[in-house]
Write a protein that holds these residues in place. Structure first.
Motif, PDB file in Angstrom:
ATOM      1  N   ARG B 171      50.420 -76.817  87.854  1.00  0.00           N
ATOM      2  CA  ARG B 171      50.853 -75.880  86.810  1.00  0.00           C
ATOM      3  C   ARG B 171      52.335 -76.038  86.490  1.00  0.00           C
ATOM      4  NH1 ARG B 171      47.254 -71.586  89.415  1.00  0.00           N
ATOM      5  NH2 ARG B 171      49.111 -70.984  90.581  1.00  0.00           N
ATOM      6  N   LYS B 172      53.001 -76.969  87.138  1.00  0.00           N
ATOM      7  CA  LYS B 172      54.425 -77.209  86.877  1.00  0.00           C
ATOM      8  C   LYS B 172      54.686 -78.710  86.915  1.00  0.00           C
ATOM      9  CE  LYS B 172      57.014 -73.431  86.390  1.00  0.00           C
ATOM     10  NZ  LYS B 172      55.915 -72.643  85.869  1.00  0.00           N
ATOM     11  N   GLY B 173      55.698 -79.126  86.185  1.00  0.00           N
ATOM     12  CA  GLY B 173      56.111 -80.516  86.256  1.00  0.00           C
ATOM     13  C   GLY B 173      55.222 -81.443  85.437  1.00  0.00           C
ATOM     14  N   SER B 176      51.398 -81.338  85.399  1.00  0.00           N
ATOM     15  CA  SER B 176      50.685 -80.260  84.698  1.00  0.00           C
ATOM     16  C   SER B 176      50.149 -80.729  83.344  1.00  0.00           C
ATOM     17  CB  SER B 176      51.584 -79.042  84.526  1.00  0.00           C
ATOM     18  OG  SER B 176      52.678 -79.328  83.673  1.00  0.00           O
TER      19      SER B 176
END
Lengths: 162, 205
Positions: B171-173, B176
């Motif tokens: 969900r990050k980076g 995602s």
């Protein structure tokens, strides 16, 4: 007048983006600094270089920072921790090229929204003429990716002795 | 009383990153841009060169210098993230020497990473390794365990956190962007963060 800093993973990309924006708006005199690439050939961003570029671009009215990718945002945010003296900074969520053109146009008072009125993503006029203009086109969210934070800082942090 | 030697910790982390460079890059090739090992090795090589050059004294000075070298040399997101970890660690540790000082500074570093990257546990990032490690440090220090036992618990918690990233959807980076396709791959940042904890255990003097 505001200063502008372009943060990109690629020095060539940053230089080309600045050349394009300046070519479109030859009459402006905004101080644009580049902090891009680990070297002329190596991709990457360096928060120390970003902090130095922010300091160099500031003439007292604040600095707008434009970035190309997520890790450039992290480097720019880290750069705010490294500033030796207080600078008013905004990290823009605008796409790099469009944001750069819009910033230079806004700074010089060019009614770019008239010229581009027919375009679907045409910017609208700034809401606070007369003050340092930091209005930017809305960024689009890609894959529900969180938007780049907008932030102002006037908080100096101790800079490391290198 | 045994404690973590900050310079030995940083040098040990550099050695582990060098040993695992290919693995880190391979993990990043699966869900990122295939440069995590290369970037971390370049950053830690710069860190060691700076240590050799200037021989800083206090744990705070060592970690501050480490932060600046990482911020300058890594190039990718790991530079500002690990750099922020060491910046906050430096500010919290000062000249503190014992394991309670280390645990408090480690927590400050982890809080800095979370503030910088806005990732939460479960987002499939280095935070999934660092938060359990910080929790283990705090718990064992509060329980009065020996320095070695405190760090053994942190190493186990970090490894479990790293392994738990495999089924997660990022969900990050950069990962995602892959959405569901990021599931089934161990996170590279969580893997290098586990090496950071392992190096701390090996640096007990």
């Amino acid at each position: 007048m505001i200063g502008v800093v372009v943060v990109s993973h690629s020095r060539a990309l940053a230089e080309a983006a600045v050349a394009l924006a300046v070519g479109l708006l030859p009459d402006q005199a905004v101080s644009v600094r580049i902090a891009a690439g680990l070297s002329a050939a190596e991709f990457g961003t360096d928060a120390v270089a970003v902090a130095e570029a922010i300091t160099a671009a500031d003439s007292g009215d604040g600095v707008l920072v434009l970035m190309d990718l997520g890790s450039a945002v992290l480097s720019a945010a880290t750069a705010l921790d490294l500033l030796e003296s207080p600078v008013r900074v905004r990290l823009s969520a605008a796409p790099l090229v469009e944001g750069l053109v819009a910033a230079l146009a806004a700074a010089v008072g060019e009614p770019i929204w008239r010229r581009w009125r027919a375009r679907p993503r045409a910017p609208s006029p700034p809401s606070r003429p007369g003050s340092p203009i930091l209005w930017m086109p809305e960024s689009r969210i890609i894959h529900n990716h969180p938007q780049v934070p907008h932030l102002w800082t006037t908080r100096p942090s101790p800079r490391s002795s290198r | 009383m045994a404690a973590v030697d900050t310079a030995a910790w940083v040098r040990g982390f550099a050695a582990l990153v060098g040993e695992h460079e290919a693995e880190l890059t391979a993990l990043d090739a699966a869900i990122g841009d295939a440069d995590h090992g290369t970037n971390m090795r370049r950053g830690m090589t710069a860190v060691v060169a700076a240590l050799d050059d200037s021989q800083p004294g206090t744990p705070g000075e060592v970690s501050k210098q480490t932060a600046m070298a990482l911020i300058r040399a890594v190039g990718g997101a790991s530079g500002p993230l690990f750099g922020t970890f060491f910046l906050r660690f430096a500010a919290a540790i000062g000249s503190g020497m014992d394991i309670a000082d280390f645990a408090r500074a480690f927590r400050a570093g982890v809080d800095g990473v979370i503030a910088r990257g806005k990732a939460e546990p479960g987002d499939k990032t280095m935070v999934d390794t660092l938060v359990p490690a910080a929790d283990a440090l705090d718990t064992r220090v509060a329980g009065g365990a020996s320095t070695e036992a405190v760090l053994d618990a942190a190493v186990s918690a970090a490894a479990a956190g790293r392994d738990a990233t495999t089924p997660l959807v990022a969900r990050k980076g950069r990962a995602s962007y892959l959405g569901e396709r990021s599931a089934g791959h161990q996170d590279p940042g969580a893997t290098s963060a586990a090496l950071l904890v392992l190096a701390a255990r090996a640096a007990v003097r």
